[in-house]
Design an enzyme around this catalytic site. Structure first.
Site, PDB file in Angstrom:
ATOM      1  N   ARG A  46     -16.127 -14.753   8.463  1.00 16.98           N
ATOM      2  CA  ARG A  46     -14.772 -14.385   8.912  1.00 16.98           C
ATOM      3  C   ARG A  46     -13.768 -14.735   7.814  1.00 16.98           C
ATOM      4  NH1 ARG A  46     -12.689 -18.071  11.912  1.00 16.98           N
ATOM      5  NH2 ARG A  46     -14.239 -17.968  13.587  1.00 16.98           N
ATOM      6  N   TYR A  98       5.833   4.579   9.908  1.00 17.08           N
ATOM      7  CA  TYR A  98       4.569   4.916  10.546  1.00 17.08           C
ATOM      8  C   TYR A  98       4.669   4.524  12.034  1.00 17.08           C
ATOM      9  CZ  TYR A  98      -0.326   4.501  11.812  1.00 17.08           C
ATOM     10  OH  TYR A  98      -1.528   4.613  12.457  1.00 17.08           O
ATOM     11  N   ASP A 170       5.153  -1.282   2.438  1.00 16.09           N
ATOM     12  CA  ASP A 170       3.973  -0.516   2.860  1.00 16.09           C
ATOM     13  C   ASP A 170       3.813   0.612   1.835  1.00 16.09           C
ATOM     14  OD1 ASP A 170       2.200   1.302   3.968  1.00 16.09           O
ATOM     15  OD2 ASP A 170       2.947   1.082   6.014  1.00 16.09           O
ATOM     16  N   LYS A 195      -6.522   5.104   3.950  1.00 18.55           N
ATOM     17  CA  LYS A 195      -5.969   6.350   3.436  1.00 18.55           C
ATOM     18  C   LYS A 195      -6.409   6.555   1.982  1.00 18.55           C
ATOM     19  CE  LYS A 195      -4.136   6.078   7.520  1.00 18.55           C
ATOM     20  NZ  LYS A 195      -2.819   5.543   7.802  1.00 18.55           N
TER      21      LYS A 195
HETATM   22  C1  LIG Z   1      -2.237   4.616   8.720  1.00 16.99           C
HETATM   23  C2  LIG Z   1      -1.042   3.838   8.329  1.00 16.99           C
HETATM   24  C3  LIG Z   1      -0.888   2.501   8.733  1.00 16.99           C
HETATM   25  C4  LIG Z   1      -1.867   1.815   9.651  1.00 16.99           C
HETATM   26  O1  LIG Z   1      -3.110   1.607   9.056  1.00 16.99           O
HETATM   27  P1  LIG Z   1      -4.499   1.626   9.852  1.00 16.99           P
HETATM   28  O2  LIG Z   1      -5.498   1.439   8.771  1.00 16.99           O
HETATM   29  O3  LIG Z   1      -4.598   2.947  10.541  1.00 16.99           O
HETATM   30  O4  LIG Z   1      -4.459   0.507  10.827  1.00 16.99           O
HETATM   31  C5  LIG Z   1       0.246   1.825   8.304  1.00 16.99           C
HETATM   32  N1  LIG Z   1       1.173   2.417   7.518  1.00 16.99           N
HETATM   33  C6  LIG Z   1       1.044   3.688   7.101  1.00 16.99           C
HETATM   34  C7  LIG Z   1       2.093   4.298   6.241  1.00 16.99           C
HETATM   35  C8  LIG Z   1      -0.056   4.449   7.496  1.00 16.99           C
HETATM   36  O5  LIG Z   1      -0.158   5.727   7.112  1.00 16.99           O
END
Ligand SMILES: *Cc1c(COP(=O)(O)O)cnc(C)c1O
Length: 379
Positions: A46, A98, A170, A195
């Site tokens: 973990r 998001y 982000d 992504k």
């Molecule tokens: C998809 C996404 C998230 C969340 O990430 P997950 O891996 O789906 O939990 C956060 N911020 C942005 C801009 C995203 O596209």
């Protein structure tokens, strides 16, 4: 080291026990101890795992950061950052986020006494107006999802530093190939690794990258205590995906440009959101802080109600109608019914997340086939 070399080598040495060139998948939960407390640096997976450690070092290198932490999803990473805060603290953030970030802020952390201000950050000076003695953090996304607003990271970094606020960026939409927020004043960079970084739509993962050792220790404590950490198999898959991040991003940008230009003059397209256009309201900021403009494009359809938008969204043959983005395959998303469903109608419509909006994640297929598909679907 330059970006492409880091993508292929950072954090990865031939395995000390066998010489394996690719980092092995250390599929183990626990590690042998010679005597209690005397171990080889790993105790329980973990908290620490060698495959994940190699990935984390690579992730840190990509963002020009000292430390990397991988989480079992982007939301897991966001959750850990928010747990740095205490009841009564305030956060300044953007008004186009998001959907899942908006949801965790308003439906989870607001209940723990944290206050969020959702602002139009196109003029960073607005941050000063909303900063008081309780403000601890600025959370931004750029380009924003799905309307591709560009927020000036460096300008916000300066104000954050002056006001002693943590700045979290982000960086999912840009990827570390296009933009490095640590170099522009960010305290923490957050990614949905799911992504572009993973890039193959086969893993859900998140990450945080940062330089401050104290903050890293606090975040590692949360990561280990709360336990949203990814397993070795997923860590391996992402390490493998990263090796082509620079090649994929180049192709996403090239295809993105061709498609954005095609859609700009298409009679069925009303608005188009892509930061590479000179008439995009924040084009100059985009040019300053990004190396290229990426393959994320949003459009609104002319004279289309929800039913017509649904019909068009369902008529693509190469673009796949699905949530998510950043994979090698092209995806088509209807934000209102898919990724942004948890944002109230009046809130989302203010920033342009309307019923006839479609978001394209342009993949790395042959661009001729993508153009052909757009032509027939919008036909
Ligand atoms: C998809 C996404 C998230 C969340 O990430 P997950 O891996 O789906 O939990 C956060 N911020 C942005 C801009 C995203 O596209």
């Amino acid at each position: 080291m330059k970006f492409a070399t880091k993508a292929i080598h950072a954090g990865q040495e031939p395995d000390p026990s066998t010489g394996a060139v690719m980092t092995p998948i250390y599929q183990t939960s626990t590690y042998w101890q010679r005597e209690p407390g005397d171990n080889k640096g790993f105790e329980y997976s973990r908290g620490t795992n060698p495959t994940r450690k190699a990935l984390e070092d690579c992730l840190a290198a990509l963002e020009n950061a000292k430390y990397g932490l991988a989480f079992s999803s982007g939301m897991g990473a966001t959750d850990a950052v928010m747990k740095l805060l205490a009841p009564g603290d305030e956060v300044i953030t953007g008004n186009d986020l998001y959907g899942g970030s908006y949801r965790i802020f308003t439906k989870i952390f607001a209940n723990y006494g944290i206050k969020f201000h959702f602002l139009d950050l196109s003029d960073p000076e607005i941050i000063r107006e909303y900063t008081n003695e309780h403000t601890k953090m600025v959370w931004i996304e750029t380009p924003t999802n799905p309307t591709m607003q560009i927020v000036d990271i460096e300008a916000i970094g300066k104000i954050s530093k002056e006001k002693d606020l943590m700045l979290v960026v982000d960086n999912t939409f840009a990827s570390p190939y296009l933009q490095n927020p640590m170099d522009l004043g960010a305290t923490i960079v957050m990614h949905s690794v799911t992504k572009y970084i993973g890039g193959h739509s086969d893993v859900v993962m998140g990450a945080l990258m940062l330089n401050d050792e104290n903050l890293y220790k606090r975040l590692w404590f949360i990561y280990n205590a709360c336990g949203a950490t990814p397993g070795p198999m997923d860590s391996f898959l992402v390490l493998r995906g990263i090796k082509t991040l620079h090649l994929r991003m180049k192709a996403h940008c090239e295809n993105g440009r061709v498609i954005a230009e095609y859609l700009k003059t298409h009679p069925k397209v009303d608005k188009i959101y892509w930061p590479g256009f000179e008439d995009h309201p924040n084009h100059e900021v985009a040019k300053k802080q990004m190396r290229d403009f990426g393959g994320m494009i949003s459009i609104t359809l002319k004279d289309a109600h929800l039913a017509e938008t649904f019909r068009i969204a369902g008529s693509f043959k190469v673009f796949t109608l699905a949530e998510s983005l950043g994979g090698v395959e092209s995806l088509m998303n209807h934000p209102v019914s898919m990724t942004h469903g948890s944002i109230p109608k009046e809130v989302r419509e203010k920033v342009g997340v309307v019923d006839n909006l479609l978001r394209l994640s342009v993949g790395v297929e042959d661009v001729e086939d993508l153009l052909e598909d757009l032509k027939q679907a919008l036909g």
